[in-house]
Scaffold this motif. Structure first.
Motif, mmCIF file in Angstrom:
data_model
loop_
_atom_site.group_PDB
_atom_site.id
_atom_site.type_symbol
_atom_site.label_atom_id
_atom_site.label_comp_id
_atom_site.label_asym_id
_atom_site.label_seq_id
_atom_site.Cartn_x
_atom_site.Cartn_y
_atom_site.Cartn_z
ATOM 1 N N GLY A 72 -0.398 -8.738 3.818
ATOM 2 C CA GLY A 72 -0.566 -7.292 3.864
ATOM 3 C C GLY A 72 -2.002 -6.900 3.562
ATOM 4 N N ASP A 73 -2.923 -7.400 4.355
ATOM 5 C CA ASP A 73 -4.344 -7.162 4.119
ATOM 6 C C ASP A 73 -4.941 -6.127 5.058
ATOM 7 O OD1 ASP A 73 -4.157 -8.578 6.462
ATOM 8 O OD2 ASP A 73 -5.597 -10.137 5.917
ATOM 9 N N GLY A 74 -4.082 -5.328 5.683
ATOM 10 C CA GLY A 74 -4.562 -4.349 6.649
ATOM 11 C C GLY A 74 -4.525 -4.860 8.075
ATOM 12 N N ASN A 75 -4.290 -6.160 8.227
ATOM 13 C CA ASN A 75 -4.238 -6.773 9.559
ATOM 14 C C ASN A 75 -2.818 -7.143 9.964
ATOM 15 O OD1 ASN A 75 -7.205 -6.929 9.924
ATOM 16 N ND2 ASN A 75 -7.100 -8.409 8.255
ATOM 17 N N CYS A 76 -1.801 -6.614 9.256
ATOM 18 C CA CYS A 76 -0.441 -7.135 9.424
ATOM 19 C C CYS A 76 0.097 -6.961 10.840
ATOM 20 C CB CYS A 76 0.511 -6.520 8.408
ATOM 21 S SG CYS A 76 0.719 -4.732 8.519
ATOM 22 N N VAL A 103 4.278 1.150 6.155
ATOM 23 C CA VAL A 103 3.836 0.204 5.131
ATOM 24 C C VAL A 103 3.415 -1.144 5.710
ATOM 25 C CG1 VAL A 103 4.480 -0.998 3.004
ATOM 26 C CG2 VAL A 103 5.351 1.316 3.438
ATOM 27 N N HIS A 104 4.279 -1.791 6.528
ATOM 28 C CA HIS A 104 4.018 -3.196 6.859
ATOM 29 C C HIS A 104 4.764 -3.643 8.114
ATOM 30 C CE1 HIS A 104 2.547 -7.158 5.809
ATOM 31 N NE2 HIS A 104 3.755 -7.666 5.878
ATOM 32 N N TYR A 105 4.159 -4.602 8.834
ATOM 33 C CA TYR A 105 4.793 -5.298 9.952
ATOM 34 C C TYR A 105 4.970 -6.767 9.590
ATOM 35 C CZ TYR A 105 3.427 -1.405 13.063
ATOM 36 O OH TYR A 105 3.261 -0.179 13.658
ATOM 37 N N MET A 162 0.844 -1.173 0.000
ATOM 38 C CA MET A 162 0.000 0.000 0.000
ATOM 39 C C MET A 162 0.886 1.231 0.000
ATOM 40 S SD MET A 162 -2.866 -1.073 2.757
ATOM 41 C CE MET A 162 -3.784 -2.578 2.582
ATOM 42 N N THR A 163 1.132 1.795 -1.184
ATOM 43 C CA THR A 163 2.006 2.938 -1.294
ATOM 44 C C THR A 163 1.332 4.029 -2.086
ATOM 45 O OG1 THR A 163 3.025 1.941 -3.226
ATOM 46 C CG2 THR A 163 4.139 1.619 -1.132
ATOM 47 N N HIS A 164 1.788 5.255 -1.897
ATOM 48 C CA HIS A 164 1.235 6.403 -2.567
ATOM 49 C C HIS A 164 2.250 6.894 -3.570
ATOM 50 C CE1 HIS A 164 -1.055 9.972 -3.284
ATOM 51 N NE2 HIS A 164 -0.093 10.773 -2.829
#
Length: 227
Positions: free
Chosen positions: A94-98, A203-205, A1-3
């Motif tokens: 990486g579905d928003g629940n990471c 971005v991510h965990y 998920m990047t801008h």
């Protein structure tokens, strides 16, 4: 998920070229600094992380998503640090629940209990609202309702709530330029366990382990060569 921000018309300007060169130079400097930083470390480096100076943790909501070029540099920096300390990532979806998946993997050796982890953290947020509402720049009930939804990104407030709820010191190996290590500790109890996460900033965990501590399902397979 990047801008991603593109120039109008898709053209590249001298400014963008100069920026790319600066990014390349910055990345080269990062590699040099990291190589010097890790030159004197031996195989026990991962254990030394707990003795490193950490930056103060400030609970806050997510307000910034890095641009693609910056996110790429951050990721390279994180990978270099993982390699230098002999740490291995257990990658989670990486579905928003990471964040919740990574915490689940650390506590239960499986990321699939993320719904339970989220539920417990939201319960902590609601029951001890006085500890967290001062960090939330919106109606607190709305924030809790939002965080209860699957797919909603965890933030530094939910990390603090997790540390408090699970009585755990949460150790983050980060992609931050200025520091590689952040600790989130329970506010009113001594931690009873340590949970280790990698944090690709904004971005991510992921969940991280030393090789000898990796769950069996995640251990790298030995390569067998045919002669």
């Amino acid at each position: 998920m990047t801008h991603i921000i593109q120039n109008e018309g898709g053209s590249s300007s001298s400014t963008s070229i100069s920026s790319e060169r600066t990014d390349t130079d910055d990345d080269r400097m990062i590699a040099i600094v990291l190589s010097e930083e890790y030159a004197s470390l031996d195989g026990a480096a991962a254990r030394r992380l707990s003795n490193m100076s950490s930056v103060p943790h400030v609970p806050r909501i997510n307000t910034f998503i890095p641009e693609l070029s910056n996110a790429t540099l951050d990721h390279q920096r994180l990978l270099q640090r993982l390699n230098a300390y002999g740490l291995y990532e257990v990658k989670v979806s990486g579905d928003g629940n990471c964040q919740f998946r990574a915490l689940s993997d650390q506590m239960y050796r499986s990321p699939e209990h993320h719904k339970h982890v989220r539920k417990e953290i939201v319960k902590q947020l609601k029951e001890c609202h006085s500890l967290y509402e001062g960090y939330v720049p919106m109606k607190y009930k709305h924030y809790c309702k939002k965080m209860a939804k699957s797919g909603e990104w965890g933030d530094h407030i939910t990390l603090q709530a997790a540390a408090d709820k699970f009585v755990a010191k949460i150790c983050l190996l980060t992609s931050f330029r200025d520091t590689c290590f952040v600790e989130v500790v329970p506010q009113y109890q001594a931690p009873q366990r340590e949970l280790w996460l990698s944090f690709w900033s904004g971005v991510h965990y992921n969940s991280i382990y030393e090789l000898r501590d990796l769950p069996v399902r995640c251990k790298p397979r030995k390569k067998h060569w045919l002669f």
